[in-house]
Design a protein around this motif. Structure first.
Motif, short mmCIF file in Angstrom:
data_model
loop_
_atom_site.label_atom_id
_atom_site.label_comp_id
_atom_site.label_asym_id
_atom_site.label_seq_id
_atom_site.Cartn_x
_atom_site.Cartn_y
_atom_site.Cartn_z
N PHE A 104 47.78 33.22 43.59
CA PHE A 104 47.00 33.75 42.47
C PHE A 104 45.88 32.77 42.12
O PHE A 104 44.75 33.19 41.84
N ALA A 105 46.21 31.48 42.18
CA ALA A 105 45.21 30.46 41.87
C ALA A 105 44.03 30.57 42.82
O ALA A 105 42.87 30.53 42.42
N ARG A 106 44.33 30.75 44.12
CA ARG A 106 43.25 30.84 45.10
C ARG A 106 42.43 32.11 44.88
O ARG A 106 41.22 32.12 45.06
N ALA A 107 43.11 33.17 44.47
CA ALA A 107 42.40 34.42 44.21
C ALA A 107 41.40 34.23 43.06
O ALA A 107 40.27 34.71 43.11
N LEU A 108 41.82 33.47 42.05
CA LEU A 108 40.91 33.23 40.93
C LEU A 108 39.77 32.32 41.33
O LEU A 108 38.65 32.46 40.83
N PHE A 109 40.07 31.42 42.26
CA PHE A 109 39.02 30.53 42.76
C PHE A 109 37.98 31.35 43.51
O PHE A 109 36.78 31.09 43.44
N GLY A 110 38.45 32.39 44.20
CA GLY A 110 37.54 33.22 44.99
C GLY A 110 36.79 34.25 44.17
O GLY A 110 35.89 34.92 44.68
N THR A 111 37.15 34.43 42.91
CA THR A 111 36.49 35.46 42.09
C THR A 111 35.85 34.83 40.86
O THR A 111 35.84 35.42 39.79
N GLN A 112 35.31 33.64 41.02
CA GLN A 112 34.71 32.90 39.90
C GLN A 112 33.80 33.78 39.03
O GLN A 112 33.98 33.87 37.83
N GLY A 113 32.84 34.40 39.69
CA GLY A 113 31.82 35.16 38.97
C GLY A 113 32.43 36.31 38.18
O GLY A 113 32.15 36.49 37.00
N TRP A 114 33.28 37.09 38.86
CA TRP A 114 33.90 38.25 38.21
C TRP A 114 34.65 37.85 36.94
O TRP A 114 34.74 38.62 35.99
N PHE A 115 35.23 36.66 36.96
CA PHE A 115 36.00 36.22 35.79
C PHE A 115 35.11 35.56 34.75
O PHE A 115 35.33 35.72 33.55
N ALA A 116 34.12 34.80 35.25
CA ALA A 116 33.31 34.02 34.31
C ALA A 116 32.33 34.89 33.53
O ALA A 116 32.15 34.69 32.32
N ILE A 117 31.70 35.87 34.21
CA ILE A 117 30.62 36.61 33.56
C ILE A 117 31.06 37.31 32.26
O ILE A 117 30.44 37.13 31.23
N PRO A 118 32.17 38.08 32.29
CA PRO A 118 32.56 38.70 31.01
C PRO A 118 32.92 37.68 29.93
O PRO A 118 32.65 37.93 28.75
N VAL A 119 33.51 36.56 30.35
CA VAL A 119 33.87 35.53 29.37
C VAL A 119 32.61 34.96 28.71
O VAL A 119 32.51 34.87 27.49
N VAL A 120 31.63 34.66 29.56
CA VAL A 120 30.37 34.12 29.03
C VAL A 120 29.70 35.16 28.13
O VAL A 120 29.16 34.84 27.07
N LEU A 121 29.79 36.42 28.56
CA LEU A 121 29.21 37.51 27.76
C LEU A 121 29.87 37.60 26.39
O LEU A 121 29.22 37.76 25.37
N CYS A 122 31.20 37.47 26.37
CA CYS A 122 31.93 37.51 25.10
C CYS A 122 31.51 36.35 24.21
O CYS A 122 31.31 36.53 23.00
N ILE A 123 31.36 35.17 24.81
CA ILE A 123 30.95 34.00 24.03
C ILE A 123 29.57 34.24 23.44
O ILE A 123 29.33 34.02 22.26
N GLU A 134 51.84 33.17 48.26
CA GLU A 134 52.31 31.81 48.02
C GLU A 134 52.38 31.65 46.51
O GLU A 134 51.45 32.06 45.79
N HIS A 135 53.45 31.04 46.03
CA HIS A 135 53.63 30.95 44.58
C HIS A 135 52.61 30.00 43.94
O HIS A 135 52.25 28.98 44.52
N SER A 136 52.15 30.35 42.76
CA SER A 136 51.33 29.41 41.98
C SER A 136 51.58 29.69 40.50
O SER A 136 52.03 30.77 40.13
N TYR A 137 51.30 28.69 39.69
CA TYR A 137 51.50 28.85 38.25
C TYR A 137 50.22 29.34 37.58
O TYR A 137 49.12 29.12 38.09
N ILE A 138 50.38 29.98 36.45
CA ILE A 138 49.22 30.44 35.67
C ILE A 138 48.30 29.26 35.38
O ILE A 138 47.07 29.37 35.46
N ALA A 139 48.89 28.11 35.06
CA ALA A 139 48.09 26.93 34.72
C ALA A 139 47.17 26.54 35.89
O ALA A 139 46.02 26.20 35.68
N GLU A 140 47.71 26.64 37.11
CA GLU A 140 46.88 26.32 38.28
C GLU A 140 45.74 27.33 38.42
O GLU A 140 44.62 26.97 38.76
N ALA A 141 46.08 28.58 38.13
CA ALA A 141 45.08 29.64 38.22
C ALA A 141 43.94 29.37 37.23
O ALA A 141 42.76 29.53 37.56
N ILE A 142 44.31 28.94 36.02
CA ILE A 142 43.29 28.65 35.00
C ILE A 142 42.42 27.49 35.47
O ILE A 142 41.20 27.53 35.35
N GLU A 143 43.06 26.49 36.06
CA GLU A 143 42.31 25.32 36.55
C GLU A 143 41.32 25.71 37.65
O GLU A 143 40.29 25.06 37.83
#
Lengths: 275, 229
Positions: free
Chosen positions: A63-82, A157-166
């Motif tokens: 899951f952590a690697r998936a989040l690493f690979g989707t930086q933009g998709w995750f970051a853009i709405p967050v930045v928009l909300c901010i 492969e198992h990963s923790y939410i914390a790693e995903a956030i990082e």
């Protein structure tokens, strides 16, 4: 107290659709991004397997690697909300002055201390911030579930939410790992909102010339906060003060800036504000 | 009694109010009369604490402005000041939530009298209907004084008649009313006391009945004397 809570309720109620839209946008954007990424990755692995009869070298998907690979998709709405919340820090006041209904007349005429209006707007804004942050956390659990649902077990492969956030830079800033860091980030954010509120009230009280006063006020606050770090240094070995001491001074100055801003805001609202 | 004592207010380098003093008694209808820009609305706003004054004093029953004043004095501004997205029923709910002096029965009576639909959104109201709802919000509380800024401006004839009817009803009788207008015509027979303003100063302050019976002048005659000496 009672009227303060009613005001908070009213402020939140007025922003409810916008908040829902922001949450919806974040959810849709992140989930779509994640699903697209996961599908293409899984497909790639299967086609590789079909072609060569073995998995690619780095076949495990976490899951952590998936989040690493989707930086933009995750970051853009967050930045928009901010950005939306920063904008709303101003709109929460100005919307009551402008337009056909100047609701500020009614707010100022409520039989309650006017500081409750200030506090209610501040509370509402802080509530929006933490509502969105909390929503992101819930969303991450949901997304982890989507991940588990989409990716076949042999590739997981198992990963923790914390790693995903990082793994995502924006999320790592939004949800710091240490509580201390969390307090600094959000403390400074809330201080900025309070200074902005006071600047808005200065402008609303003195109008045109108030813009100049407000600019000076913001500059003075900024200077006061930045000053100790530049003067005393915090990472220098030859500094005159210990880092703990500089840190203490910094904390005191922040508390001072917050107190003065809130006091000034209350006072302007009670004595100087004009509709 | 609402007492305004020597208030001064500056706006963009000039005085919009200069040593304005007058009183508005309970049980009377006092009318602030003046041309556009004479400072009428500013006085009402100053009484309600919506704009600061440079010097002078405003006392309501001997007390300075404070949050308890807003239970005692209701203000009907020249436009409706409720969020446009609210329904009328939500607006009434809002008032009931915040004001101890809110009188729901009277609000209901007034809604019925003006034939308002509480399911309508405030943003969809026509100007005249909004003015009626504005009056509902101002008259429904059990306040001792009501301030009204141009209650008749931009409202059609029949609605004016309805509003005028409210003025001569028991809704107003016991209270002190302070209103502003620049078209005195149809108000003349309703008002007890007139305060004529000119360029931020009080030009004349008189009892309408007395002037009518002793000098045989109408309010408009007095206005002519003040404005066209």
């Amino acid at each position: 107290m009672n009227r303060y809570l009613k005001l908070v309720h009213m402020e939140i109620y007025r922003f409810r659709y916008m908040l829902a839209i922001l949450m919806g946008l974040t959810a849709v954007c992140q989930i779509v991004g994640l699903v697209l990424y996961l599908n293409s990755e899984v497909q790639y692995r299967y086609s590789h397997f079909d072609k060569f009869g073995q998995w690619p070298d780095s076949n495990a998907m976490s899951f952590a690697r998936a989040l690493f690979g989707t930086q933009g998709w995750f970051a853009i709405p967050v930045v928009l909300c901010i950005a939306a919340l920063i904008l709303y820090a101003f709109l929460i006041w100005y919307r009551d002055w402008f337009g056909r209904s100047t609701f500020i007349y009614r707010l100022l005429m409520l039989p309650t201390a006017r500081r409750h209006i200030y506090l209610a707007k501040l509370t509402a804004l802080i509530t929006f911030i933490f509502a969105l942050v909390g929503f992101q956390l819930v969303l991450l659990s949901l997304e982890k579930w989507i991940f588990a649902f989409t990716v076949p077990a042999e590739l997981t492969e198992h990963s923790y939410i914390a790693e995903a956030i990082e793994a995502n830079r924006v999320l790592a800033t939004l949800l710091p790992r240490s509580f201390e860091q969390f307090m600094y980030a959000y403390g400074i954010g809330i201080m900025a909102v309070i200074v902005a509120f006071t600047a808005i009230l200065i402008e609303r009280s003195f109008r045109l010339i108030g813009i100049v006063y407000a600019a000076f006020y913001v500059a003075a606050c900024l200077l006061a906060v930045v000053f100790p770090i530049y003067t005393f240094g915090i990472d220098r070995s030859n500094a005159y003060l210990y880092p703990e001491e500089v840190f203490g001074i910094e904390c005191l100055i922040c508390i001072l800036v917050i107190s003065v801003s809130v006091w000034l805001g209350f006072r302007l609202l009670a004595k100087k504000i004009t509709v | 009694m609402i007492e305004v004592r020597n208030i001064r207010k500056r706006y963009r380098m000039r005085y919009v109010l200069q040593d304005v003093s007058f009183t508005a008694e309970k049980g009377q209808i006092t009318c602030l009369i003046g041309m556009n820009g004479a400072g009428k609305s500013t006085i009402l706003k100053a009484i309600m604490g919506l704009t600061p004054v440079k010097s002078g004093q405003i006392l309501i029953d001997g007390q300075p402005l404070g949050k308890s004043v807003y239970e005692k004095v209701a203000f009907v501004p020249d436009h409706l000041t409720m969020p446009l997205g609210m329904k009328l029923s939500e607006g009434l709910r809002f008032m009931a939530d915040f004001y101890d002096s809110w009188n729901p029965q009277r609000a209901e009576e007034l809604i019925r009298f003006f034939k308002l639909d509480t399911k309508e959104r405030i943003g969809n109201l026509s100007k005249g209907t909004a003015a009626k709802f504005n009056l509902v919000l101002g008259l429904a509380p059990n306040s001792e004084y009501v301030l009204m800024d141009e209650p008749f401006s931009g409202i059609d004839m029949f609605s004016r008649e309805m509003i005028a009817e409210v003025f001569s009803s028991e809704l107003i009788e016991e209270r002190g009313v302070l209103l502003t207008t620049h078209e005195i015509g149809e108000m003349e027979h309703l008002i007890d006391r007139a305060v004529i303003m000119r360029d931020g100063k009080i030009g004349m302050d008189f009892d309408c009945e007395q002037v009518r019976s002793e000098e045989g002048k109408s309010v408009i005659d007095v206005m002519r004397e003040v404005y066209l000496p």
